[in-house]
Motif scaffolding. Structure first.
Motif, PDB file in Angstrom:
ATOM      1  N   VAL A  29      -0.886 -18.565  -1.875  1.00  0.00           N
ATOM      2  CA  VAL A  29      -1.491 -17.413  -2.550  1.00  0.00           C
ATOM      3  C   VAL A  29      -1.169 -16.083  -1.888  1.00  0.00           C
ATOM      4  O   VAL A  29      -1.218 -15.952  -0.673  1.00  0.00           O
ATOM      5  N   GLY A  30      -0.840 -15.132  -2.729  1.00  0.00           N
ATOM      6  CA  GLY A  30      -0.873 -13.745  -2.305  1.00  0.00           C
ATOM      7  C   GLY A  30       0.231 -13.208  -1.422  1.00  0.00           C
ATOM      8  O   GLY A  30       0.449 -12.007  -1.403  1.00  0.00           O
ATOM      9  N   VAL A  31       0.948 -14.063  -0.677  1.00  0.00           N
ATOM     10  CA  VAL A  31       1.914 -13.528   0.279  1.00  0.00           C
ATOM     11  C   VAL A  31       2.967 -12.688  -0.442  1.00  0.00           C
ATOM     12  O   VAL A  31       3.489 -13.075  -1.473  1.00  0.00           O
ATOM     13  N   LYS A  43      -3.015  -6.570  -8.204  1.00  0.00           N
ATOM     14  CA  LYS A  43      -4.482  -6.523  -8.209  1.00  0.00           C
ATOM     15  C   LYS A  43      -5.021  -5.808  -6.970  1.00  0.00           C
ATOM     16  O   LYS A  43      -6.093  -5.197  -7.012  1.00  0.00           O
ATOM     17  N   THR A  44      -4.255  -5.889  -5.875  1.00  0.00           N
ATOM     18  CA  THR A  44      -4.771  -5.356  -4.614  1.00  0.00           C
ATOM     19  C   THR A  44      -5.067  -3.854  -4.693  1.00  0.00           C
ATOM     20  O   THR A  44      -6.063  -3.380  -4.156  1.00  0.00           O
ATOM     21  N   VAL A  45      -4.197  -3.130  -5.363  1.00  0.00           N
ATOM     22  CA  VAL A  45      -4.409  -1.681  -5.466  1.00  0.00           C
ATOM     23  C   VAL A  45      -5.690  -1.378  -6.240  1.00  0.00           C
ATOM     24  O   VAL A  45      -6.422  -0.441  -5.906  1.00  0.00           O
ATOM     25  N   ILE A 103     -13.760 -10.423  -4.212  1.00  0.00           N
ATOM     26  CA  ILE A 103     -13.363 -11.775  -3.849  1.00  0.00           C
ATOM     27  C   ILE A 103     -12.007 -12.046  -4.449  1.00  0.00           C
ATOM     28  O   ILE A 103     -11.839 -11.946  -5.666  1.00  0.00           O
ATOM     29  N   ASP A 104     -11.036 -12.326  -3.598  1.00  0.00           N
ATOM     30  CA  ASP A 104      -9.681 -12.538  -4.079  1.00  0.00           C
ATOM     31  C   ASP A 104      -9.465 -14.017  -4.354  1.00  0.00           C
ATOM     32  O   ASP A 104      -9.941 -14.861  -3.618  1.00  0.00           O
ATOM     33  N   GLU A 105      -8.740 -14.310  -5.400  1.00  0.00           N
ATOM     34  CA  GLU A 105      -8.391 -15.684  -5.748  1.00  0.00           C
ATOM     35  C   GLU A 105      -9.642 -16.540  -5.905  1.00  0.00           C
ATOM     36  O   GLU A 105      -9.862 -17.514  -5.223  1.00  0.00           O
ATOM     37  N   GLN A 106     -10.457 -16.119  -6.826  1.00  0.00           N
ATOM     38  CA  GLN A 106     -11.761 -16.730  -7.077  1.00  0.00           C
ATOM     39  C   GLN A 106     -11.762 -18.242  -7.187  1.00  0.00           C
ATOM     40  O   GLN A 106     -12.678 -18.901  -6.755  1.00  0.00           O
TER      41      GLN A 106
HETATM   42 MG    MG Z   1      -3.144 -10.987  -4.483  1.00  0.00          MG
END
Ligand code: MG
Ligand code: ADP
Length: 692
Positions: A554-556, A302-304, A396-399
């Protein structure tokens, strides 16, 4: 009497200021509110059941002759009374009783009692029934209706609630409670009149289908659930309308900048990433604020997509902000974006709660004068002192970690020249369709339904903590083959401090047993700089094993990490386990997740662990999670009142949602005057936060 939604409860007989205040605690202010305060369940006191026909776990009225009455000294002193009718014998059991009670229960007297039938040591028993000794006296008449049991409230008895509802029902008529659903030929759930449904549910007739009422599937309940869902849907639509009317900057795509960025990227976008990027790009090129939920399983990239959207804003001369729910995740975004954007000469600003003093002033200034074109941060971005130069896009990441309030707060920051910002909300928790339609009716949805190539699914096993040594040996093997591993210590009673301590203990134990490995530790109580340096050592491969608390949830992103051990997975919910597991399976080697559980496991914990072993599919996991926990908790919005339904149940009533949507469109088009009263009736004041 005027409309019941205008009549305060004090209009009713016998309700003074004290009772008014007690009712207010239940959210009841008007007579209409009383009518919408529906029974939780019903008791059937309309008929006398033959004792021989009683079933355990049901409630019943029985009548018979007292055959014996004794005080018994068992584990607890209790009064036991045997009652018999022509069909059988039942035992009444009282733990709290007065001596006098025993004397009134005279052998040979006739007794009528009401209570819940249970299987006891003496066969079927009634525990603490309500009872009346008839003894030649005229019995109280049997109830005409099922007896309602209302949600309990401090200091208000059921009898009081029954008399208050009785009075309110007597007042109710078509002139003082308006029907807000215009009659159509549509399905049953929408057909019944509101008034009939309310009357029925407060005082169901003796022959009402009790089982159907218990599950909430009775047409009268469905009628109300439908109206409630409709009101929520309309409220979301209205919110969306308001936002759309505000206008947002039209952000033109900067082809050159995009091309330059894609050249720097070490990989090609997946088809799914290209598709959702195009959806986002089209939205934000319009002068209407985008409200889009980007849904993609952990690791789907999602980051890209966020970066591309940010570039479009920046290329058009606006700022973009990306906000993450935790320090670690924000830090990781900062590193990613700095690496990606430095070659493009785009400056990345950075703000978290831990940035203080001069460093903070420096960042605030760069944000305010626009020299930081992209700003990465935690919820610190919400603070009042933060002023953007010209924010055009918020990501907004990880809503699910943020409530609606916070989302709107950040949007406020973007308001300048009456324009608002575009919003992209990213979540790795796939929102089940039922929730997406209601809680997120204000959002468009894009889905990344494909993982980048070369991923292998994570193999998950559950191992009893007694085999801990085997698991530790397995870590040694994996690390000696050049792989990296996580050892996750789970949340202890919501205490970050205790959790941190547990992680420290595990880290020491592992260091003793695995002297040949480089072991790092991260937890929520560490200084951010230290945390960041441990993370970057792990990322750079200088550490073999990272002992961590759920802060890494999350996310790491460390693709070389292929083994994860989760200690006490039974403490976590499904969504959290899935998030954690998503930290592995990011590279090309086969990954493993070991759920190192402690026995005994609760039934629910067993179920969760089984689901984790069976599937890697975030969507299925989210559906199961919803089943096991209910929507409020899944979204983490219990506090924000996001999905706060009185009668409807999103799962049970999911089948109504399509009709709700159609009905909402019809009302907006043909009966716009009904929108406001419907929302007021069902959401009351709660809608106000939605007003921007
Ligand atoms: Mg992420
Ligand atoms: P998430 O959706 O969980 O936020 P990330 O954006 O962190 O996922 O991406 C996960 C990993 O996949 C990162 O290492 C990222 O660089 C990598 N990645 C993203 N897109 C692709 C792609 N198209 N091909 C290969 N790797 C990719």
């Amino acid at each position: 009497m005027s409309n019941l939604d205008q009549s305060p409860v004090t209009d009713l007989r016998g309700i003074g200021t004290q009772m008014r205040d007690k009712l207010a605690r239940l959210g009841i202010a008007t007579v209409q509110d009383i009518l919408f305060h529906l029974p939780l369940r019903y008791m059937d006191r309309t008929r006398i059941s033959p004792i021989g026909s009683l079933q355990p776990n049901t409630e019943a009225v029985v009548e018979g002759e007292i055959r014996g009455c004794d005080i018994v000294m068992g584990r607890r002193r209790s009064l036991i009374c045997k009652v018999q009718d022509k069909t059988g014998l039942i035992t009444l059991r009282f733990f709290h009783f007065a001596a006098a009670q025993r004397h009134t229960m005279r052998v040979g007297a006739t007794m009528r009692c009401y209570g819940e039938v249970r299987r006891g040591s003496a066969g079927l028993e009634l525990y603490h029934p309500e009872y009346q000794i008839l003894d030649g006296k005229q019995p109280e008449p049997l109830a005409q209706h099922l007896t309602p049991v209302y949600p309990a409230a401090d200091g208000i008895t059921q009898n009081r609630l029954r008399s208050i509802t009785e009075q309110s029902l007597a007042l109710l008529n078509a002139d003082n409670l308006s029907e807000l659903l215009p009659q159509t030929q549509a399905n049953q759930a929408q057909q019944d009149s509101l008034i009939d449904a309310l009357r029925f549910l407060h005082r169901p007739p003796a022959n009402a289908p009790v089982a159907q009422l218990a599950t909430g599937e009775h047409p009268a309940q469905q009628r109300l659930a439908f109206e409630e869902l409709l009101a929520h849907h309309l409220s979301m639509q209205r919110l969306r309308q308001t936002i759309r009317q505000q206008g947002a900057p039209a952000l033109a795509q900067d082809e050159a900048l995009t091309a330059q960025f894609l050249k720097v990227l070490p990989f090609a976008l997946t088809a799914a990433q290209q598709r959702v990027s195009a959806e986002v790009a089209a939205d934000i090129s319009q002068p209407v604020p985008m409200l889009r939920l980007l849904q993609g399983d952990v690791g789907s990239g999602k980051t890209v997509v966020a970066a591309l959207a940010a570039l479009q804003a920046i290329g058009s001369g606006y700022q973009a902000a990306i906000m993450a729910p935790t320090e670690i995740l924000a830090e990781q975004h900062r590193q990613n974006f700095e690496a990606w954007f430095a070659p493009l000469n785009i400056r990345v600003g950075w703000l978290s709660g831990k940035i203080k003093g001069k460093a903070r002033d420096y960042q605030l200034k760069a944000i305010a004068d626009g020299s930081a074109a992209l700003v990465v941060g935690t919820h610190a971005l919400f603070q009042d002192q933060v002023e953007f130069h010209n924010l055009g896009l918020t990501i907004i990441d990880e809503q699910h970690r943020f409530g609606v309030h916070q989302r709107l707060a950040l949007k406020e920051k973007g308001r300048h020249d009456k324009l608002t910002t575009h919003q992209l909300i990213m979540t790795a928790t796939p929102i089940p369709r039922t929730l997406a339609m209601s809680a997120y009716a204000d959002l468009d949805v894009s889905v990344i339904d494909e993982l980048p190539p070369g991923r292998t699914p994570v193999n998950t096993v559950a191992i009893d903590d007694q085999r801990r040594l085997e698991v530790i040996a397995r870590i040694r093997d994996a690390c000696q083959q050049g792989q990296q591993a996580y050892w996750v210590c789970t949340l202890i009673e919501e205490s970050e401090t205790l959790e941190a301590q547990a992680a420290e203990v595990s880290a020491e134990e592992l260091a003793l047993m695995l002297p040949e490995l480089e072991i790092g530790l991260v937890h929520g109580r560490m200084k951010p700089a230290l945390k960041a340096s441990v993370m970057s050592d792990f990322k750079a491969g200088k550490l073999n094993l990272l002992v961590a608390t759920t802060v890494i949830e999350v996310g790491v992103d460390v693709p070389n990490a292929s083994l994860m051990v989760i200690e006490n997975p039974e403490r976590l919910g499904l969504a959290q386990l899935h998030q954690l597991r998503g930290r592995v399976g990011r590279g090309s080697v086969a990954s493993h997740c070991v759920l190192l559980y402690a026995t005994p496991l609760s039934r629910q914990a067993k179920e969760r662990i089984t689901i984790m072993r069976q599937t890697n599919d975030g969507f299925i996991i989210a559906e199961k999670d919803l089943e096991l926990r209910g929507p409020g908790e899944v979204l983490g919005t219990r506090q924000t009142g996001d999905v706060d339904l009185r009668i409807a149940d999103l799962q049970r009533d999911a089948h109504l949602l399509d009709a709700v949507k159609i009905r909402a469109q019809d009302i907006i088009a043909h009966h716009p005057e009904l929108v406001a009263p419907l929302i007021r009736r069902w959401l009351g004041e709660r809608e106000s936060y939605g007003q921007v």
